[in-house]
Design an enzyme around this catalytic site. Structure first.
Site, PDB file in Angstrom:
ATOM      1  N   ASP A   1      29.050  58.468  53.729  1.00 28.55           N
ATOM      2  CA  ASP A   1      29.900  57.916  54.795  1.00 28.55           C
ATOM      3  C   ASP A   1      29.052  57.553  56.013  1.00 28.55           C
ATOM      4  O   ASP A   1      29.575  57.013  56.993  1.00 28.55           O
ATOM      5  CB  ASP A   1      31.049  58.864  55.145  1.00 28.55           C
ATOM      6  N   SER A   2      27.748  57.796  55.931  1.00 26.64           N
ATOM      7  CA  SER A   2      26.831  57.267  56.946  1.00 26.64           C
ATOM      8  C   SER A   2      26.899  55.739  56.972  1.00 26.64           C
ATOM      9  O   SER A   2      26.409  55.115  57.910  1.00 26.64           O
ATOM     10  CB  SER A   2      25.393  57.719  56.651  1.00 26.64           C
TER      11      SER A   2
ATOM     12  N   ASP B   1      30.976  59.842  48.968  1.00 32.97           N
ATOM     13  CA  ASP B   1      31.441  60.754  50.020  1.00 32.97           C
ATOM     14  C   ASP B   1      32.943  60.635  50.214  1.00 32.97           C
ATOM     15  O   ASP B   1      33.495  59.523  50.247  1.00 32.97           O
ATOM     16  CB  ASP B   1      30.767  60.382  51.357  1.00 32.97           C
TER      17      ASP B   1
ATOM     18  N   LYS C   1      31.397  63.976  47.173  1.00 32.21           N
ATOM     19  CA  LYS C   1      30.799  64.957  48.086  1.00 32.21           C
ATOM     20  C   LYS C   1      31.769  65.198  49.223  1.00 32.21           C
ATOM     21  O   LYS C   1      32.427  64.250  49.682  1.00 32.21           O
ATOM     22  CB  LYS C   1      29.459  64.447  48.626  1.00 32.21           C
TER      23      LYS C   1
ATOM     24  N   GLU D   1      32.240  67.691  53.001  1.00 33.57           N
ATOM     25  CA  GLU D   1      31.547  68.531  53.984  1.00 33.57           C
ATOM     26  C   GLU D   1      32.325  69.815  54.228  1.00 33.57           C
ATOM     27  O   GLU D   1      33.553  69.830  54.147  1.00 33.57           O
ATOM     28  CB  GLU D   1      31.385  67.765  55.307  1.00 33.57           C
TER      29      GLU D   1
ATOM     30  N   GLU E   1      21.854  70.052  55.302  1.00 33.17           N
ATOM     31  CA  GLU E   1      21.385  69.069  56.297  1.00 33.17           C
ATOM     32  C   GLU E   1      21.053  69.725  57.629  1.00 33.17           C
ATOM     33  O   GLU E   1      21.835  70.544  58.144  1.00 33.17           O
ATOM     34  CB  GLU E   1      22.455  67.983  56.512  1.00 33.17           C
TER      35      GLU E   1
HETATM   36  O1  KIV Z   1      26.590  60.233  54.600  1.00 33.69           O
HETATM   37  C1  KIV Z   1      25.439  60.459  54.205  1.00 33.69           C
HETATM   38  O2  KIV Z   1      24.606  59.557  54.085  1.00 33.69           O
HETATM   39  C2  KIV Z   1      25.088  61.832  53.893  1.00 33.69           C
HETATM   40  C3  KIV Z   1      23.647  62.137  53.642  1.00 33.69           C
HETATM   41  C4  KIV Z   1      22.865  61.986  54.865  1.00 33.69           C
HETATM   42  C5  KIV Z   1      23.466  63.458  53.006  1.00 33.69           C
HETATM   43  O3  KIV Z   1      25.919  62.670  53.848  1.00 33.69           O
END
Ligand code: KIV
Length: 289
Positions: free
Chosen positions: A67-68, A106, A136, A138, A205
């Site tokens: 989600d970056s 994510d 994924k 968090e 992280e």
């Molecule tokens: O969103 C993302 O890119 C991430 C990574 C930095 C682990 O969660």
């Protein structure tokens, strides 16, 4: 129809995988760590587009549609505004552009925290619409019930502890975590809770190195560090960061290329040639027969 480049659809998920290449699987990634030892470190990078996935696929065990992408692709101030629609669209593109790496997507902020049921609906949508192998999310112990719920229903989950960017409003920034004893203990406990709940891997992280090592030793599943330690079971970076697309990057990023310089240089040369009327040249124009 003309295109600017050709996607090799023969290697996408929509078409048969070319023999003898087979896509890696979540169980194969999980098995990399055996009795606390990972002989071959796990390589993960973020990918957001089909072309990027094509370029990264052969080098990576996992591609993370992170989600970056909120900041990297959409210029958002954080990952908080990222939606499930965005993750589904980019996740599908990355699966289409890859055939070797395990693709993990994510779960965006707001799509899973309310209840295990909400998480299942969001994760099922991502698996159906993208073809990804898992999701994924968090959070540590607070998410353990959700991780167990999804895993029991056939959805592989990668955890994410330490600096969790979706909680930026609570954390007050992106500083490294685990500097106090209480915070350090919580990070290790969070990793253990996710491991016990069935997470197949855990991203660690932005934590001080001894805590990344302690968490890695405390869990049976592989850990994937970003701002953690080389002793984690694998590593991940945001591809644009490590390729030098941005001027400011976190301390834990190593730049392996200067893409920003290359793109800026190419745009400058193009602009100069357009202004000088030297582009397009003979090779780029169509002449009557
Ligand atoms: O969103 C993302 O890119 C991430 C990574 C930095 C682990 O969660």
């Amino acid at each position: 129809m003309s295109t600017t480049f050709q996607l090799d659809t023969a290697t996408s998920r929509a078409n048969p995988t070319p023999a003898p290449m087979k896509r890696l699987t979540v169980p194969a990634i999980r098995r990399r760590k055996k009795d606390g030892v990972t002989v071959e470190p796990i390589v993960m990078l973020t990918a957001y587009t089909a072309r990027q996935a094509q370029l990264l696929d052969a080098h990576c065990d996992l591609l993370l549609v992170g989600d970056s992408l909120g900041q990297v692709i959409y210029g958002l101030p954080s990952s908080v505004p990222v939606t499930l629609d965005m993750m589904a669209a980019h996740g599908a593109a990355v699966v289409r552009g890859s055939y070797h790496a395990v693709v993990i997507v994510d779960m965006p902020f707001g799509a899973y925290e309310q209840s295990p049921q909400q998480a299942f609906e969001s994760a099922a949508r991502l698996l159906k619409e993208t073809g990804c192998a898992g999701v994924k999310l968090e959070g540590g112990a607070a998410m353990a019930e959700t991780v167990a719920f999804l895993t029991a229903r056939g959805i592989p989950v990668m955890g994410h502890v330490g600096l969790t960017p979706q909680a930026v409003n609570l954390l007050g920034g992106y500083n490294a975590r685990g500097r106090s004893d209480a915070e350090a203990d919580k990070i290790v406990a969070d990793a253990k809770a996710l491991d016990d709940a069935g997470a197949f891997a855990i991203v660690i992280e932005g934590v001080v190195e001894p805590i990344a090592i302690a968490a890695t030793q405390a869990v049976a599943c592989p850990t994937i560090g970003i701002g953690g330690s080389a002793l984690c079971d694998g590593q991940v970076l945001v591809t644009e960061d490590m390729c030098g697309m941005f001027d400011r990057v976190p301390r834990f990023v190593k730049r392996y290329a200067d893409l920003a310089g290359l793109i800026s240089g190419a745009a400058g040369s193009y602009a100069a040639e357009v202004r000088a009327r030297t582009f397009p040249g003979v090779e780029q124009t169509y002449q009557p027969k």
